[in-house]
Design a protein around this motif. Sequence first.
Motif, PDB file in Angstrom:
ATOM      1  N   THR A  28      -6.391  -8.810  -4.910  1.00  0.00           N
ATOM      2  CA  THR A  28      -6.725  -8.052  -3.701  1.00  0.00           C
ATOM      3  C   THR A  28      -5.593  -7.084  -3.437  1.00  0.00           C
ATOM      4  OG1 THR A  28      -5.720  -9.764  -2.336  1.00  0.00           O
ATOM      5  CG2 THR A  28      -8.087  -9.926  -2.735  1.00  0.00           C
ATOM      6  N   LEU A  55      -4.244  -3.212  -1.340  1.00  0.00           N
ATOM      7  CA  LEU A  55      -4.134  -2.566  -0.042  1.00  0.00           C
ATOM      8  C   LEU A  55      -5.204  -1.497   0.087  1.00  0.00           C
ATOM      9  CD1 LEU A  55      -0.294  -1.971  -0.058  1.00  0.00           C
ATOM     10  CD2 LEU A  55      -1.495  -3.840   1.045  1.00  0.00           C
ATOM     11  N   ASP A  56      -5.603  -1.237   1.306  1.00  0.00           N
ATOM     12  CA  ASP A  56      -6.489  -0.099   1.490  1.00  0.00           C
ATOM     13  C   ASP A  56      -5.628   1.162   1.561  1.00  0.00           C
ATOM     14  OD1 ASP A  56      -5.349  -0.339   3.966  1.00  0.00           O
ATOM     15  OD2 ASP A  56      -7.221  -0.392   5.104  1.00  0.00           O
ATOM     16  N   ALA A  57      -6.240   2.313   1.624  1.00  0.00           N
ATOM     17  CA  ALA A  57      -5.519   3.586   1.539  1.00  0.00           C
ATOM     18  C   ALA A  57      -4.552   3.774   2.700  1.00  0.00           C
ATOM     19  CB  ALA A  57      -6.515   4.741   1.488  1.00  0.00           C
ATOM     20  N   GLN A  58      -4.946   3.364   3.886  1.00  0.00           N
ATOM     21  CA  GLN A  58      -4.089   3.556   5.062  1.00  0.00           C
ATOM     22  C   GLN A  58      -2.832   2.685   4.951  1.00  0.00           C
ATOM     23  OE1 GLN A  58      -5.947   2.618   8.774  1.00  0.00           O
ATOM     24  NE2 GLN A  58      -4.386   3.651   9.987  1.00  0.00           N
ATOM     25  N   GLU A  59      -2.976   1.432   4.556  1.00  0.00           N
ATOM     26  CA  GLU A  59      -1.816   0.561   4.417  1.00  0.00           C
ATOM     27  C   GLU A  59      -0.890   1.057   3.311  1.00  0.00           C
ATOM     28  OE1 GLU A  59      -3.432  -3.862   5.611  1.00  0.00           O
ATOM     29  OE2 GLU A  59      -3.986  -3.034   3.657  1.00  0.00           O
ATOM     30  N   ALA A  60      -1.467   1.521   2.229  1.00  0.00           N
ATOM     31  CA  ALA A  60      -0.647   2.019   1.123  1.00  0.00           C
ATOM     32  C   ALA A  60       0.144   3.251   1.528  1.00  0.00           C
ATOM     33  CB  ALA A  60      -1.527   2.334  -0.074  1.00  0.00           C
ATOM     34  N   SER A  61      -0.450   4.152   2.300  1.00  0.00           N
ATOM     35  CA  SER A  61       0.279   5.352   2.721  1.00  0.00           C
ATOM     36  C   SER A  61       1.394   5.001   3.689  1.00  0.00           C
ATOM     37  CB  SER A  61      -0.678   6.372   3.333  1.00  0.00           C
ATOM     38  OG  SER A  61      -1.199   5.873   4.555  1.00  0.00           O
TER      39      SER A  61
END
Length: 104
Positions: A49, A51-57
């Motif tokens: 699993t 990260l989504d894009a927001q967490e990764a940024s």
Amino acid sequence: MKLALAVTATLLAACGGRAHFEPAYGRSTRAQFAAQREPPGARPAKAATGLDAQEASIIASNYRRSLSPKEAQQQTKAEPVLVVAPQQQGGLRAMLPLPSVPKE
């Protein structure tokens, strides 16, 4: 016609077999591929699993901010950059490439 047939037969005989390779040819490649294979009867791996894009940024921006010097973190306003290039003189003469062989 016989010459072309003889040349073709010679090339096929010389390049057709693997006899000209040494016995260890490709051993390391085969070993690397064998090491990457799953063992027989292994269970399939679970999907990781992420990260989504927001967490990764958010994580990436925090990481970049942590790498910058402390003075740069306090200074939020970007300074302008001035690029100075020397003026070309002589018009067309300045565009000509230098001669590759000097005149004697």
